[in-house]
Design a protein around this motif. Structure first.
Motif, PDB file in Angstrom:
ATOM      1  N   CYS A  68       0.920  -1.214  -0.006  1.00 43.55           N
ATOM      2  CA  CYS A  68       0.136  -0.083   0.196  1.00 43.55           C
ATOM      3  C   CYS A  68       0.634   1.283   0.121  1.00 43.55           C
ATOM      4  O   CYS A  68       2.009   0.917   0.180  1.00 43.55           O
ATOM      5  CB  CYS A  68      -0.860   0.020   1.152  1.00 43.55           C
ATOM      6  N   ARG A  72      -1.101   5.267   3.913  1.00 42.47           N
ATOM      7  CA  ARG A  72      -2.316   4.478   4.356  1.00 42.47           C
ATOM      8  C   ARG A  72      -1.609   3.224   5.268  1.00 42.47           C
ATOM      9  O   ARG A  72      -2.585   2.568   5.817  1.00 42.47           O
ATOM     10  CB  ARG A  72      -3.057   3.704   3.183  1.00 42.47           C
ATOM     11  N   GLU A  75      -3.499   3.574   8.507  1.00 39.37           N
ATOM     12  CA  GLU A  75      -4.925   3.027   8.602  1.00 39.37           C
ATOM     13  C   GLU A  75      -4.979   1.565   8.138  1.00 39.37           C
ATOM     14  O   GLU A  75      -5.602   0.979   8.966  1.00 39.37           O
ATOM     15  CB  GLU A  75      -5.399   3.802   7.401  1.00 39.37           C
TER      16      GLU A  75
END
Length: 255
Positions: A68, A72, A75
């Motif tokens: 990713c 991110r 998260e």
């Protein structure tokens, strides 16, 4: 004061600015990691700082090969980010697989795997540790970047507990000691600049890598500029160090 948790609202909330002033907190963010990267001459780790992104998320993405964007990671993989943060600081304090497994609540073998993955990405840090321990065993002392020495008499002790304690000290002291020198140099130069510019602001507290000021509201921007400039240039490291800051009526509100 050095033992107060960062998120303690009671004690930190008691340190308040007088009427017409505010508390300004300035922090040399992850200063010890900057210094470790410099001492180790680890180009890969220094490049993380040069990107000026989210440091621990970038480390996590590289170490764990996360699929990713860096933005991110926190998260999507919060536990991986926490693991990367723990191993970064743990290694600088000489933490091994056992300590890492306790810190993260994972099996010892998994702690070892995380450390090995970290060293695969940042081999310079491993070289720094090996080189520092070898020198310490020969000369019985280690030194900061500015030349301040710390004896490690028991680095070759037959007593395992004493020997390992000396090894952790040998690894950490050049890093943490240099960070202490950096903040003291910054404090001296900030004090001189504030007097030269006839500022009414006061430097009231130093806690680890953080400086806390009580600043008249009309001086806040001027003080911020002076402090950031002097903290960033206190000890040239060839990587752009970042100063975090916050403002509030109390230390807790500011940082």
């Amino acid at each position: 004061m050095q033992q107060i948790p960062r998120d303690n609202p009671i004690v930190k909330g008691c340190i308040r600015a007088s009427t017409g002033s505010q508390i300004v907190a300035m922090d040399l963010a992850t200063a010890e990691v900057y210094i470790a990267a410099k001492l180790a001459n680890d180009e890969a780790l220094m490049n993380v700082f040069r990107l000026r992104g989210n440091f621990h998320s970038t480390i996590a993405k590289k170490v764990f090969k996360l699929p990713c964007e860096v933005e991110r990671v926190a998260e999507l993989y919060p536990h991986k980010r926490q693991a990367a943060k723990a191993v970064t600081f743990g290694i600088m304090y000489g933490a091994g697989p056992f300590r890492m497994s306790q810190e993260l609540g994972i099996p010892r073998g998994e702690g070892m795997a995380i450390i090995e993955a970290y060293f695969n990405q940042y081999a310079g840090i491993k070289d720094y540790i090996d080189r520092t321990l070898e020198q310490a065993r020969k000369q019985k002392w280690v030194t900061t970047m500015l030349g301040r020495r710390r004896p490690v008499w028991e680095i070759n002790s037959e007593n395992q507990i004493r020997r390992q304690a000396a090894e952790r000290m040998a690894i950490n002291m050049p890093i943490q000691g240099t960070a202490a020198e950096m903040i003291k140099l910054a404090m001296i130069s900030i004090h001189k600049k504030m007097r030269k510019e006839s500022l009414k602001a006061m430097m009231i507290l130093q806690v680890h890598d953080e400086l806390i000021f009580e600043v008249p509201k009309e001086e806040i921007e001027q003080v911020k500029s002076v402090v950031i400039r002097e903290m960033e240039s206190a000890l040239p490291l060839s990587v752009p160090i970042v100063v975090d800051w916050g403002i509030g009526d109390s230390w807790y509100e500011a940082h």
